[in-house]
Write a protein that holds these residues in place. Structure first.
Motif, mmCIF file in Angstrom:
data_model
loop_
_atom_site.group_PDB
_atom_site.id
_atom_site.type_symbol
_atom_site.label_atom_id
_atom_site.label_comp_id
_atom_site.label_asym_id
_atom_site.label_seq_id
_atom_site.Cartn_x
_atom_site.Cartn_y
_atom_site.Cartn_z
ATOM 1 N N THR A 149 45.549 -28.102 -61.289
ATOM 2 C CA THR A 149 46.012 -27.976 -62.503
ATOM 3 C C THR A 149 45.765 -28.280 -63.844
ATOM 4 N N ALA A 201 50.002 -22.241 -66.900
ATOM 5 C CA ALA A 201 49.906 -23.432 -66.564
ATOM 6 C C ALA A 201 50.959 -24.264 -65.556
ATOM 7 N N ASP A 223 51.513 -22.660 -62.276
ATOM 8 C CA ASP A 223 50.702 -23.230 -61.027
ATOM 9 C C ASP A 223 50.653 -24.504 -60.899
ATOM 10 N N GLU A 250 51.461 -25.364 -57.054
ATOM 11 C CA GLU A 250 49.821 -26.144 -56.599
ATOM 12 C C GLU A 250 51.459 -27.697 -55.457
#
Length: 253
Positions: free
Chosen positions: A211, A241, A244, A248
Motif C-alpha cells: 500500500t 489507501a 487498504d 494489509e
C-alpha cells in the motif's frame, strides 16, 4: 493476545500521526477491537480523533509516571471498535522524569499487559524522536511500522530508524520486528517520488508495504475536523489507501 504496532520515525512531518490515526480507524472499521495510544506530547492523534485535550483529567502521562492503570485513561471515540489512550502537553516532561525511574523503558509494556487481551490491535503513535518514549513503544511492540515520506533525504533517516529497531530487538525486546515501511505523501506526478519508491524497494525489498499513501488534500484536512479520513471523506484517495493498509496489516497477522 492482540498485536501491538509502533508507528515510528524520528523525523517529523512524514505522516506518522496520520498513519497511526487512520490505520487504527481502518482496523476498527474492519471490526477489530483497536486501541490507539497517543505517545506524542503534541497530542495530535488525540485531537485528530476529536478529543478535547483541555478537558482531560488523566492521560498516558499519568500511566507512565504515576502508575495509573491504562484502562483508567482510555476514552471511547466516534468508532465503536476504536478506543484512545490520550496525550497532552504534560508528556513533554516525561522524557526527563522517566530517566531516574526503575524499568524506565518498560513502563508502557507493563501498562499494556493488563489490557491487551481486550484488543485485537494496539497502535502506538510515537513522538518524532528516538528518546525514552519511543523506546517504551518499541519495547512494548510486536512490530514497528515506519512511515517514509516520498521526498528528498527520506532514505537517510530510514537507515537510522531501522538500526534503532535492530538495537531494541537485541537489548530490550527480542520479539520486535519490522512490520514494514509504508510510503507516504506519494505524488505520482513527480519523478522524485518514483525514485524514493524504487530506492526503498531496492534496499528493503519485501519490507516495503504494498500500500502507498498518496498526497491527498482531504487527508490533510481531516485532523482539523477531529475525524479520521474515513469519517471525513470515505470516498477520497486517502481513505481508500488507509483502508487498504489496514487490510494489509490484518493479512500479516
Amino acid at each position: 493476545m492482540g498485536r501491538t504496532l509502533a508507528i515510528v520515525n524520528q523525523k517529523g512531518g512524514v505522516g506518522k500521526t496520520t498513519t497511526a490515526v487512520n490505520l487504527a480507524a481502518g482496523l476498527a472499521l474492519a471490526e477489530r477491537r483497536t486501541l490507539l495510544v497517543d505517545l506524542d506530547p503534541q497530542g495530535n492523534a488525540t485531537t485528530g480523533l476529536g478529543v478535547d485535550k483541555a478537558a482531560l483529567e488523566r492521560t498516558i502521562y499519568h500511566v507512565l509516571l504515576e502508575g495509573v492503570p491504562l484502562g483508567g485513561v482510555v476514552k471511547p471515540t466516534m468508532l465503536p471498535f476504536l478506543h484512545l489512550a490520550p496525550s497532552d502537553i504534560d508528556l513533554v516532561g516525561a522524557e526527563i522524569e522517566l530517566v531516574s525511574l526503575d524499568n524506565r523503558e518498560g513502563r508502557l509494556k507493563e501498562a499494556l499487559a493488563a489490557i491487551t487481551q481486550a484488543y485485537d490491535y494496539v497502535i502506538i503513535d510515537c513522538p518524532p524522536s528516538l528518546g525514552i518514549l519511543t523506546l517504551n513503544a518499541l519495547a512494548a511492540a510486536e512490530a514497528a511500522l515506519v512511515p517514509l515520506q516520498c521526498e528528498y533525504y527520506a532514505m537517510e533517516g530510514l537507515a537510522h530508524i531501522i538500526r534503532t529497531i535492530g538495537l531494541v530487538h537485541e537489548r530490550l525486546n527480542p520479539d520486535l520486528k519490522v512490520e514494514g515501511v509504508v510510503l507516504t505523501m506519494f505524488d505520482g506526478r513527480t519523478s522524485l517520488a518514483g525514485q524514493v519508491r524504487a530506492e526503498a524497494q531496492r534496499q528493503l525489498g519485501k519490507q516495503v508495504m504494498t500500500t502507498i499513501i498518496p498526497r491527498n488534500i482531504r487527508l490533510s484536512e481531516a485532523p482539523s475536523h477531529g475525524k479520521p479520513i474515513m469519517l471525513y471523506d470515505l470516498k477520497s484517495a486517502g481513505s481508500t489507501a488507509y483502508l487498504d493498509l489496514a487490510r494489509e496489516v490484518i493479512s500479516h497477522g
